[in-house]
Write an enzyme that holds these catalytic residues in place. Structure first.
Site: not given
Ligand code: E4P
Length: 303
Positions: A98
């Site tokens: 990521k």
């Molecule tokens: C996933 O890849 C993201 O990091 C995650 O969905 C972020 O979610 P949030 O906005 O609830 O922190």
């Protein structure tokens, strides 16, 4: 549509995988912190390398597990990406790195494009990248151009942003009612337009208040997280772009349904929201009556 589980908690991953519905998992530093804090509260220690290996193994061969870098500059992100990939991909051949679309943190604008550089360099080495923190279709377009395997637009955070800009109070799990927002926005727009009757069109066009109303409850023309995903899906389709969209930052079950309607390739869902998806009061009622109606002749079949 593929379902990824959006958590770093191993017990949640194990449980959801046992239901046979998990096609992958996404983590980020905040989700890892939540997992560590939960274990700490139970007086359990975490050995991070072994823990992440267990996550990769549990999710299973070829089912993507996203692991995020922590630095903000090109060189360091590349180093960390290589470390994560080479340490963990051997477990189940499922590691995806990521990378934030933009690592600018309000201080050093030179890092604005480091994310893109890393995405393209890793993609050229065939290390799959999930581009994170995507908040606009423009960013998603750049992520795809840089060769990303996945793009993660943060739908829930866009809904939060729009509501916060309107001073609307809400809880994290609340449904974002974009239809209602649209109606209120249109009403304000027409009220304002009526005020200007008789004025020359060019002054109406330049009227700052009308501009505000026509963009009511919108982030540069995007009216909700769902709208953002729709826009990105359309752009990728227009140009036959291979990058898969992971609708992220999901807040409730209804939002999952709306994401599925957009045709999103993947939705990454927190464990509590996956659990919310299974319930309906009429299902409970139905089960109760089926159990009550079993006649002895029918139950004898199973003896
Ligand atoms: C996933 O890849 C993201 O990091 C995650 O969905 C972020 O979610 P949030 O906005 O609830 O922190």
């Amino acid at each position: 549509m593929k379902i990824f589980i959006d958590t770093a908690k191993l017990d949640e991953i194990k449980e959801a995988c046992s239901w046979g519905i998990v096609d992958g998992a996404t983590t980020n530093p905040s989700l890892i912190k939540k997992a560590v804090d939960t274990l700490k509260a139970r007086n359990e220690n975490i050995e991070m390398e072994a823990y992440i290996k267990q996550i990769c193994e549990t999710v299973g061969e070829g089912k993507p597990v996203s692991l995020e870098v922590i630095s903000l500059t090109r060189g360091k992100m590349l180093e960390e990406a290589e470390i994560l990939y080479h340490k963990f991909n051997e477990v189940a051949d499922n590691v995806v790195i990521k990378i934030p679309i933009n690592t600018y943190n309000g201080e050093d604008t030179t890092s604005n494009y480091d994310g893109l550089k890393v995405i393209s360099e890793l993609s050229m080495k065939n290390i799959p990248v999930n581009v994170t923190l995507i908040m606009s279709s423009e960013q998603a377009l750049l992520a795809a151009k840089a060769g990303a395997k996945y793009a993660s637009p943060f739908a829930g955070r866009i809904d939060d942003y729009i509501r916060k800009n309107l001073d609307i109070k809400f809880e994290k799990q609340d449904y974002f009612d974009f239809c209602l927002m649209e109606v209120i926005g249109e009403q304000r727009f027409y009220e304002r337009i009526e005020d200007t009757s008789g004025k020359p069109p060019q002054s109406v066009y330049l009227d700052q208040e009308i501009k505000k109303c026509s963009n009511f409850a919108k982030d540069k023309g995007i009216g909700s997280g769902v709208d953002l995903i729709k826009s990105i899906m359309k752009i990728y389709k227009n140009y036959n772009m291979k990058t898969e969209v992971i609708a992220a930052s999901i807040r409730n079950a209804r939002q999952v349904r709306e994401m599925a309607e957009t045709g999103a390739d993947i939705v990454t869902i927190p464990f509590n929201v996956i659990k919310e998806m299974i319930g309906h009061p009429k299902t409970v009622e139905g089960i109760k009556s089926f159990v009550a109606d079993v006649v002895p002749q029918y139950s004898a079949l199973f003896k």
